[in-house]
Design a protein around this motif. Sequence first.
Motif, short mmCIF file in Angstrom:
data_model
loop_
_atom_site.label_atom_id
_atom_site.label_comp_id
_atom_site.label_asym_id
_atom_site.label_seq_id
_atom_site.Cartn_x
_atom_site.Cartn_y
_atom_site.Cartn_z
N LEU A 77 0.84 -1.20 0.00
CA LEU A 77 0.00 0.00 0.00
C LEU A 77 0.87 1.24 0.00
N ASP A 78 0.59 2.14 -0.95
CA ASP A 78 1.27 3.43 -1.04
C ASP A 78 0.24 4.49 -0.69
N THR A 79 0.43 5.15 0.46
CA THR A 79 -0.55 6.14 0.91
C THR A 79 -0.45 7.45 0.16
N GLY A 80 0.55 7.62 -0.69
CA GLY A 80 0.66 8.82 -1.51
C GLY A 80 1.02 10.05 -0.69
N SER A 81 1.02 11.20 -1.37
CA SER A 81 1.29 12.46 -0.70
C SER A 81 0.07 12.91 0.08
N GLY A 101 -8.94 5.71 -1.52
CA GLY A 101 -9.44 7.04 -1.21
C GLY A 101 -8.86 7.63 0.07
N ARG A 102 -9.15 8.91 0.27
CA ARG A 102 -8.56 9.65 1.38
C ARG A 102 -8.93 9.07 2.73
N PHE A 103 -10.20 8.63 2.92
CA PHE A 103 -10.62 8.11 4.21
C PHE A 103 -9.85 6.84 4.57
N ALA A 104 -9.69 5.96 3.58
CA ALA A 104 -8.94 4.73 3.83
C ALA A 104 -7.47 5.03 4.07
N VAL A 105 -6.91 5.98 3.31
CA VAL A 105 -5.51 6.36 3.49
C VAL A 105 -5.28 6.90 4.89
N GLU A 106 -6.18 7.76 5.37
CA GLU A 106 -6.02 8.34 6.70
C GLU A 106 -6.14 7.26 7.78
N ALA A 107 -7.10 6.32 7.61
CA ALA A 107 -7.28 5.26 8.61
C ALA A 107 -6.07 4.34 8.65
N VAL A 108 -5.54 3.97 7.48
CA VAL A 108 -4.37 3.09 7.44
C VAL A 108 -3.14 3.81 8.00
N SER A 109 -2.99 5.09 7.67
CA SER A 109 -1.84 5.86 8.16
C SER A 109 -1.87 5.95 9.68
N ALA A 110 -3.05 6.19 10.26
CA ALA A 110 -3.17 6.26 11.72
C ALA A 110 -2.84 4.92 12.34
N TYR A 111 -3.27 3.84 11.71
CA TYR A 111 -2.99 2.50 12.22
C TYR A 111 -1.50 2.19 12.13
N LEU A 112 -0.85 2.58 11.03
CA LEU A 112 0.57 2.30 10.87
C LEU A 112 1.42 3.06 11.88
N VAL A 113 0.97 4.25 12.26
CA VAL A 113 1.75 5.07 13.19
C VAL A 113 1.47 4.69 14.64
N ARG A 114 0.17 4.52 14.99
CA ARG A 114 -0.19 4.39 16.40
C ARG A 114 -0.70 3.00 16.80
N GLY A 115 -0.96 2.14 15.82
CA GLY A 115 -1.53 0.85 16.13
C GLY A 115 -0.64 -0.34 15.82
#
Length: 316
Positions: free
Chosen positions: A173-177, A199-213
Amino acid sequence: MTESARSAPPRSTRLDREVRGWLDHVRVERGASENTLKSYERDLRTYRRYLHERGIDTAGAVTEAQVADFLASLRERGLAASSAARTLVAVRGFHRFLVLEGTVPADPAVNVAPPTPPSRLPKAIPVDAVERLLAAASVGDTPESLRDRALLEVLYGVGARISEAVGLDVDDLDTGSHGEVGIVRLLGKGGKERIVPVGRFAVEAVSAYLVRGRPALAHRGTGGPALFLNQRGGRLSRQSAWAVVQRAAERADLREHVSPHTLRHSFATHLLDGGADVRVVQELLGHASVTTTQIYTQVATHRLREVYAGAHPRAR
């Protein structure tokens, strides 16, 4: 006619005895349950009546055309395709038994195909129900809740199969810029790979999980490349992913049956409702043929009919 003649039981034909022989075999040799036996008896009673009415009193005289006609007569009487197919199972079992026993030389039912059941439209849930489900996926800010929200956002946001989602590695998965649509590499059926926008919602949810989960979950086990991890730090299983969806559906108080595939169906249906071309949806879903995808256009048409019937003054 005398009273005794009127009360005498009907003459047992050879066909009746052949049927009883098969039922005895099913009961004794195969150990069928009472419910199964009653179902077979009921289906073959209908079959015997059909043959008796045509002067056929032995299975050896039955032709393939007569078995096919019997099946057609069931459908003409309004019997559902599934019920007619169940009756055919009993008929096939009966004739196959007689061939194996050497009672008859050929099986007239072997090439008679069961009726094709009507295609069931995929069950999609409305957009507002999806939003409630996604909101209910994350309770608090625990590693598990962050993972659950990310998982459901991916299932709905990219239309992934459950096996594709749990099979994802972090590098897939590439979350992009910031603010841009990302991309994900999915490995579908038969090892076929496809690239799908995220999409943006999925990108934000995955990014939060990768950082904090995910780091907290990975610390509990070996980590590895898997994107979605379980509580022990290993790759999340399909069964556990199913449970994530079920818990979210219960918390969202959704009355509809919701499964991971429901989110895939909803992804496709909502795209078509929004004007997406069916061939684009085919590529996103990873269908080998557009014919498979076109069932979703039936869903959209069905909804249009419902809206028209309820809203137009001359619809009824």
